[in-house]
Scaffold this active site. Structure first.
Site, mmCIF file in Angstrom:
data_model
loop_
_atom_site.group_PDB
_atom_site.id
_atom_site.type_symbol
_atom_site.label_atom_id
_atom_site.label_comp_id
_atom_site.label_asym_id
_atom_site.label_seq_id
_atom_site.Cartn_x
_atom_site.Cartn_y
_atom_site.Cartn_z
ATOM 1 N N GLY A 195 0.806 -1.223 0.000
ATOM 2 C CA GLY A 195 0.000 0.000 0.000
ATOM 3 C C GLY A 195 0.835 1.267 0.000
ATOM 4 N N THR A 196 1.878 1.289 0.796
ATOM 5 C CA THR A 196 2.696 2.497 0.902
ATOM 6 C C THR A 196 3.323 2.834 -0.449
ATOM 7 O OG1 THR A 196 3.142 2.016 3.213
ATOM 8 C CG2 THR A 196 4.675 3.520 2.110
ATOM 9 N N ASN A 245 -8.852 3.499 7.732
ATOM 10 C CA ASN A 245 -8.303 2.378 8.483
ATOM 11 C C ASN A 245 -8.661 2.405 9.971
ATOM 12 O OD1 ASN A 245 -6.498 4.614 7.802
ATOM 13 N ND2 ASN A 245 -5.088 3.735 9.279
ATOM 14 N N GLN A 291 -7.948 -0.470 2.658
ATOM 15 C CA GLN A 291 -8.835 -1.022 3.695
ATOM 16 C C GLN A 291 -10.206 -1.447 3.167
ATOM 17 O OE1 GLN A 291 -8.083 -1.950 6.661
ATOM 18 N NE2 GLN A 291 -6.133 -0.919 7.056
ATOM 19 N N SER A 301 -3.382 -3.555 -1.059
ATOM 20 C CA SER A 301 -2.277 -4.229 -0.370
ATOM 21 C C SER A 301 -2.706 -5.626 0.070
ATOM 22 C CB SER A 301 -1.878 -3.390 0.849
ATOM 23 O OG SER A 301 -0.887 -4.052 1.589
ATOM 24 N N ALA A 302 -1.900 -6.632 -0.277
ATOM 25 C CA ALA A 302 -2.286 -8.032 -0.039
ATOM 26 C C ALA A 302 -2.481 -8.373 1.431
ATOM 27 C CB ALA A 302 -1.219 -8.960 -0.634
ATOM 28 N N HIS A 303 -1.641 -7.801 2.303
ATOM 29 C CA HIS A 303 -1.678 -8.286 3.694
ATOM 30 C C HIS A 303 -2.900 -7.809 4.463
ATOM 31 C CE1 HIS A 303 -0.132 -4.871 6.325
ATOM 32 N NE2 HIS A 303 0.209 -4.403 5.144
ATOM 33 N N THR A 350 12.969 -6.650 -10.087
ATOM 34 C CA THR A 350 12.506 -8.030 -10.255
ATOM 35 C C THR A 350 11.311 -8.282 -9.339
ATOM 36 O OG1 THR A 350 14.740 -8.706 -10.797
ATOM 37 C CG2 THR A 350 13.243 -10.459 -10.084
ATOM 38 N N CYS A 361 1.036 2.245 12.896
ATOM 39 C CA CYS A 361 2.252 3.029 13.093
ATOM 40 C C CYS A 361 2.217 3.762 14.416
ATOM 41 C CB CYS A 361 2.425 4.067 11.993
ATOM 42 S SG CYS A 361 1.729 3.579 10.446
HETATM 43 C C1 LIG Z 1 -5.372 2.999 4.457
HETATM 44 C C2 LIG Z 1 -3.991 2.436 4.367
HETATM 45 N N1 LIG Z 1 -3.184 2.848 3.390
HETATM 46 C C3 LIG Z 1 -1.936 2.372 3.262
HETATM 47 C C4 LIG Z 1 -1.431 1.447 4.142
HETATM 48 C C5 LIG Z 1 -0.029 0.944 3.946
HETATM 49 O O1 LIG Z 1 -0.047 -0.334 3.378
HETATM 50 P P1 LIG Z 1 1.244 -1.295 3.460
HETATM 51 O O2 LIG Z 1 1.311 -1.755 4.882
HETATM 52 O O3 LIG Z 1 0.948 -2.400 2.511
HETATM 53 O O4 LIG Z 1 2.412 -0.480 3.050
HETATM 54 C C6 LIG Z 1 -2.234 0.993 5.186
HETATM 55 C C7 LIG Z 1 -1.707 0.035 6.181
HETATM 56 O O5 LIG Z 1 -1.886 0.187 7.382
HETATM 57 C C8 LIG Z 1 -3.561 1.500 5.301
HETATM 58 O O6 LIG Z 1 -4.366 1.103 6.283
#
Ligand SMILES: Cc1ncc(COP(=O)(O)O)c(C=O)c1O
Length: 393
Positions: free
Chosen positions: A75-76, A156, A184, A204-206, A242, A330
C-alpha cells in the site's frame, strides 16, 4: 494471560493472518518457480505465468483490466507511486496543487508533505464528526491547477467509506486525476474501479489474508505516470525491479479467495462486528462509537471509553490475550493521539480513549463473547485507578 486462555486477534486492519491456500501458493512458488519473470527460458516463463495469473485475479477483484495492474511492494509504495508518479507527469502542464483528505493514511499524508517541501501546494479536505470528506468541501478547495485528488476509499481507523465517485467527478471537472487508497476496502467490500470513476487505486495483499510486502496500483489505461523506481522495464516500465513472485502469487490467490467469499464473509463478519459493538456498548457504561455507523466497512468498529486511557486498556486486553489497536499500526506503542479522530473534531481526551476492533476471516462468535465478557471488568478497574489518582490529587 494463562496458557489455557484463548487468544483473540481483533486487529485485522493492521494486518491479517494468511489464508492456508495463500501459504501453499507462496511456498510452492518459492520452492518450484524460482525463475526471474523477465527471463525468456522455461524457469522465467513459469514465474511469468504465476504473475499473469495473479494480475488477472487482482484485475477481476477490482473490475479492471490485467494490463492496468502494476505490482508493487504494498500500500505504501502504491500510494507513493500514484501521487508522486502522477504529480511528476503533470508538472510540465503547470499543475502544482495536490488535494487529499485530512484522514488519509501516513503513506498519503507524508507523501504530500514531501512534495510540499519541493514547492507543491497542498490542501487537506476537512471531515466532520461522521468522518466523511464531503464533495461540497472538495468543490470549494479544488483549483484549475490541481494535479491529483487523493481520498481513501475506507478509513483504516474508523472504517467509514468515502463518496469516491462524487469526489472523482469533481476532480475530473477540474482536469485533475483521482486516486483512492483502497487498502482497507479491497477484499472487504466490492470495489469497482469503473463505478468509482477513479484513475488510480492502491491495494495491499496483507490486508486481505495475503502476504506482506505485496500490493498493486491499478492505473487506468492512458493515465500519464512517471515511474518512481527507475531501472529495468518490469511492469511495462512503470515499476522497475525483479518482481517478488511468491508474494505476488500469494496476492493473486488472496484476491480470488476474497472475491469468492465476499458476499458470505461481508455478512458474517458484519454480524460479528455488530454483535461485538452492541455487546460492548451495553456491557460497558459511557462508551460511544466513533464515526458514521451506516457507511462503514463491515469489519471495523472504533469505540471511545470515557475516563480510560486507550493505551492502558490495550495493554490490559493484551494481558488477557486480546489484541486490538488504538488506531493505525504506526501509532500503536506511542501516545500519539489519532490524527483521524482529531480531524473529526473530537476533544483531546476522546482521541486518546478510543480503541479500534477490526475483525476478519478467522474471527468467531466465541472471540466476540470473550471480549464482551472481559472488557467491563478491565474498564472498571482502570476507571477506578483514575478516580483514586484524581482523589490523591
Ligand atoms: C489505508 C492504508 N493505506 C496504506 C497502508 C499501507 O499499506 P502497506 O502496509 O501495505 O504499506 C495501510 C496500512 O496500514 C492503510 O491502512
Amino acid at each position: 494471560m494463562n496458557g489455557s486462555q484463548m487468544r483473540v486477534y481483533f486487529d485485522y486492519n493492521a494486518t491479517t493472518p494468511l489464508a492456508p491456500e495463500v501459504i501453499e501458493a507462496v511456498v510452492r512458488a518459492t520452492r518450484d518457480q524460482f525463475g526471474n519473470a523477465s527471463s525468456v527460458h522455461h524457469f522465467g516463463q513459469q514465474a511469468k505465468a504465476l504473475l499473469d495469473d495473479a494480475r488477472s485475479a487482482v484485475a477481476t477483484l477490482v473490475n479492471g483490466d490485467p494490463s492496468e495492474v502494476v505490482f508493487t511492494s504494498g500500500g505504501t509504495e502504491s500510494d507513493n507511486m500514484a501521487i508522486r508518479g502522477a504529480a511528476e507527469a503533470l508538472e510540465p502542464t503547470g499543475r502544482r496543487h495536490l488535494v487529499a483528505s485530512a484522514i488519509e493514511h501516513e503513506a498519503v499524508l507524508n507523501t504530500l508533505k514531501a512534495l510540499a517541501r519541493r514547492g507543491w501546494r497542498t490542501t487537506l479536505i476537512p471531515v466532520d464528526q461522521t468522518g466523511v470528506a464531503s464533495p461540497a468541501r472538495l468543490r470549494e478547495l479544488i483549483t484549475d491547477d490541481t494535479a491529483v485528488v487523493s481520498v481513501m476509499h475506507a478509513n483504516n481507523e474508523i472504517g467509514t467509506i468515502q463518496p469516491i465517485a462524487e469526489l472523482a467527478t469533481i476532480a475530473h471537472d477540474h482536469g485533475a486525476l483521482m486516486h483512492t487508497d483502497a487498502v482497507q476496502s479491497v477484499g472487504k467490500i466490492p470495489v469497482d474501479v469503473r463505478a468509482l470513476g477513479v484513475d488510480l487505486l492502491s491495494l495491499s495483499a496483507h490486508k486481505f489474508n495475503g502476504p506482506k510486502g505485496a500490493g498493486a496500483l491499478w492505473v487506468k489505461r492512458g493515465t500519464r505516470m512517471q515511474p518512481i523506481l527507475t531501472g529495468g522495464k518490469h511492469e511495462r516500465s512503470r515499476r522497475a525491479g525483479t518482481e517478488n513472485v511468491p508474494a505476488l502469487a500469494g496476492l493473486g490467490v488472496a484476491a480470488r479467495l476474497a472475491a469468492g467469499k465476499m458476499t458470505a464473509e461481508t455478512a458474517r463478519v458484519g454480524a460479528l462486528r455488530d454483535r461485538l459493538e452492541a455487546g460492548i456498548l451495553k456491557a460497558v457504561p459511557a462508551t460511544m462509537v466513533n464515526g458514521m455507523r451506516q457507511l462503514r466497512v463491515p469489519n471495523t468498529t472504533n469505540i471511545s471509553f470515557e475516563r480510560v486511557e486507550a493505551e492502558s486498556l490495550l495493554i490490559a486486553l493484551d494481558l488477557e490475550g486480546i489484541a486490538v489497536s488504538t488506531g493505525s499500526a504506526c501509532s500503536s506503542g506511542t501516545l500519539e493521539p489519532s490524527h483521524v479522530l482529531r480531524a473529526m473534531g473530537f476533544p483531546a481526551h476522546r482521541t486518546q480513549n478510543s480503541l479500534r476492533f477490526s475483525l476478519g476471516l478467522f474471527s468467531t462468535d466465541e472471540e466476540v463473547e470473550r471480549v464482551i465478557e472481559v472488557l467491563p471488568r478491565l474498564v472498571e478497574k482502570l476507571r477506578g485507578l483514575t478516580k483514586k489518582a484524581v482523589a490523591r490529587g
